[in-house]
Design a protein around this motif. Structure first.
Motif, PDB file in Angstrom:
ATOM      1  N   GLU A  49       0.835  -1.200   0.000  1.00  0.00           N
ATOM      2  CA  GLU A  49       0.000   0.000   0.000  1.00  0.00           C
ATOM      3  C   GLU A  49       0.874   1.255   0.000  1.00  0.00           C
ATOM      4  OE1 GLU A  49      -3.568   1.882  -0.360  1.00  0.00           O
ATOM      5  OE2 GLU A  49      -3.224  -0.289  -0.341  1.00  0.00           O
ATOM      6  N   HIS A  52       2.210   1.932  -3.548  1.00  0.00           N
ATOM      7  CA  HIS A  52       1.214   1.945  -4.638  1.00  0.00           C
ATOM      8  C   HIS A  52       1.293   0.665  -5.462  1.00  0.00           C
ATOM      9  CE1 HIS A  52       0.585   6.187  -3.674  1.00  0.00           C
ATOM     10  NE2 HIS A  52       1.886   6.345  -3.734  1.00  0.00           N
ATOM     11  N   LYS A  61       5.167  -3.273 -11.281  1.00  0.00           N
ATOM     12  CA  LYS A  61       3.997  -3.796 -10.589  1.00  0.00           C
ATOM     13  C   LYS A  61       3.776  -5.286 -10.829  1.00  0.00           C
ATOM     14  CE  LYS A  61       1.222   0.407 -10.109  1.00  0.00           C
ATOM     15  NZ  LYS A  61      -0.104   1.045 -10.323  1.00  0.00           N
ATOM     16  N   GLU A 237       3.196   9.232  -8.393  1.00  0.00           N
ATOM     17  CA  GLU A 237       3.804   8.214  -7.542  1.00  0.00           C
ATOM     18  C   GLU A 237       3.125   6.858  -7.669  1.00  0.00           C
ATOM     19  OE1 GLU A 237       3.829   9.570  -3.552  1.00  0.00           O
ATOM     20  OE2 GLU A 237       5.469  10.998  -3.847  1.00  0.00           O
ATOM     21  N   ASP A 238       1.837   6.853  -8.008  1.00  0.00           N
ATOM     22  CA  ASP A 238       1.107   5.593  -8.107  1.00  0.00           C
ATOM     23  C   ASP A 238       1.274   4.932  -9.471  1.00  0.00           C
ATOM     24  OD1 ASP A 238      -0.286   7.653  -9.311  1.00  0.00           O
ATOM     25  OD2 ASP A 238      -2.251   6.789  -8.886  1.00  0.00           O
ATOM     26  N   GLU A 239       1.953   5.603 -10.401  1.00  0.00           N
ATOM     27  CA  GLU A 239       2.134   5.061 -11.745  1.00  0.00           C
ATOM     28  C   GLU A 239       3.351   4.140 -11.814  1.00  0.00           C
ATOM     29  OE1 GLU A 239       0.426   5.377 -14.820  1.00  0.00           O
ATOM     30  OE2 GLU A 239      -1.122   5.980 -13.383  1.00  0.00           O
TER      31      GLU A 239
END
Length: 264
Positions: A49, A52, A61, A237-239
């Motif tokens: 979490e 991200h 990811k 930042e979540d990419e």
């Protein structure tokens, strides 16, 4: 560092550390660590979490294999630059600040390697960790990730603005030890991200130039605004692989794009 985990987890970690402090030998400490090996795995969702859902080392990811909870400073033994072995950082085995989330391809290559700078001392139970000079880049350090850069071929490289020889060494060693360039799926994904970002940059500059030449071309202005939003989103930042998009933007060397970096 982010906010700590749940108080119950912290209490249990403190209890285990007390056992480690009372142990009379390294074998006894190793057994305590092994007996509680599943404990730090409880933080996997929390660590994901924070990042991200990205690997803290590769920023991938889904193309850097399965998730491991990695001890940045090795818990039972620490290997130097040439593979020589020292005592590990057993007192940090259950310290949440020493945990990172990492894809298997990087974690397996890193292993227990954690060399410190030549002619400097490795930290001990009673010393200040902040004084330790270690070779590996730390993804949890706000300064270290910026030392890494990427090129159009998908390679991780030393950032062009890094001139200090020690920092250059740290980047090169980390690229090797974290397996950042040997995993082909990761390099391919970086190439794709670079190409995608570069395409948006070229479109943005074309539309912006068209509007600047003729302010009546509001369609070009609106397209430029939409493309700017797309580029900014890639830097979020979540990419996934946002650092690759950032490197691509910097490599364009266009003052009109610099504001995108400052807004992140």
């Amino acid at each position: 560092m982010p906010a700590p985990p749940h108080p119950e987890w912290l209490k249990k970690a403190a209890d285990i550390l007390a056992e480690l402090d009372e142990a009379s030998s390294s074998d006894e400490r190793h057994k305590i660590i092994d007996d509680n090996a599943a404990f730090w795995g409880q933080l996997k969702p929390w660590l994901l979490e924070l990042s991200h859902k990205k690997c803290w080392f590769s920023e991938a990811k889904d193309c850097f294999s399965h998730w491991d909870v990695e001890h940045f400073r090795p818990k039972k033994s620490a290997r130097g630059i040439n593979g020589e072995t020292d005592d590990g950082y057993w007192w940090l085995a259950f310290d949440w600040r020493n945990l990172r989330i990492c894809g298997t391809a990087g974690n397996r290559k890193k292993g227990t390697f954690f060399p410190v700078r030549e002619l400097t001392q490795r930290a001990t139970r009673d010393s200040d960790l902040r004084a330790e000079q270690f070779d590996l880049l730390d993804p949890a350090d706000e300064e270290d990730p910026a030392l890494l850069f990427f090129n159009v071929f998908g390679d991780a490289i030393v950032a062009p603005y890094v001139t200090d020889s020690w920092e250059q060494h740290r980047v090169k060693y980390s690229i090797e030890r974290y397996n950042l360039n040997s995993f082909e799926a990761l390099r391919t994904k970086r190439q794709q991200r670079w190409s995608e970002c570069w395409g948006y940059i070229c479109e943005y500059r074309n539309e912006l130039t068209a509007f600047q030449r003729d302010s009546s071309k509001v369609i070009a202005r609106d397209r430029a605004k939409r493309l700017a939003g797309t580029i900014r989103a890639m830097l979020g930042e979540d990419e996934e692989l946002s650092a690759v998009a950032r490197a691509c933007l910097i490599s364009a060397n266009d003052p009109r794009l610099f504001g995108f970096l400052q807004s992140k």
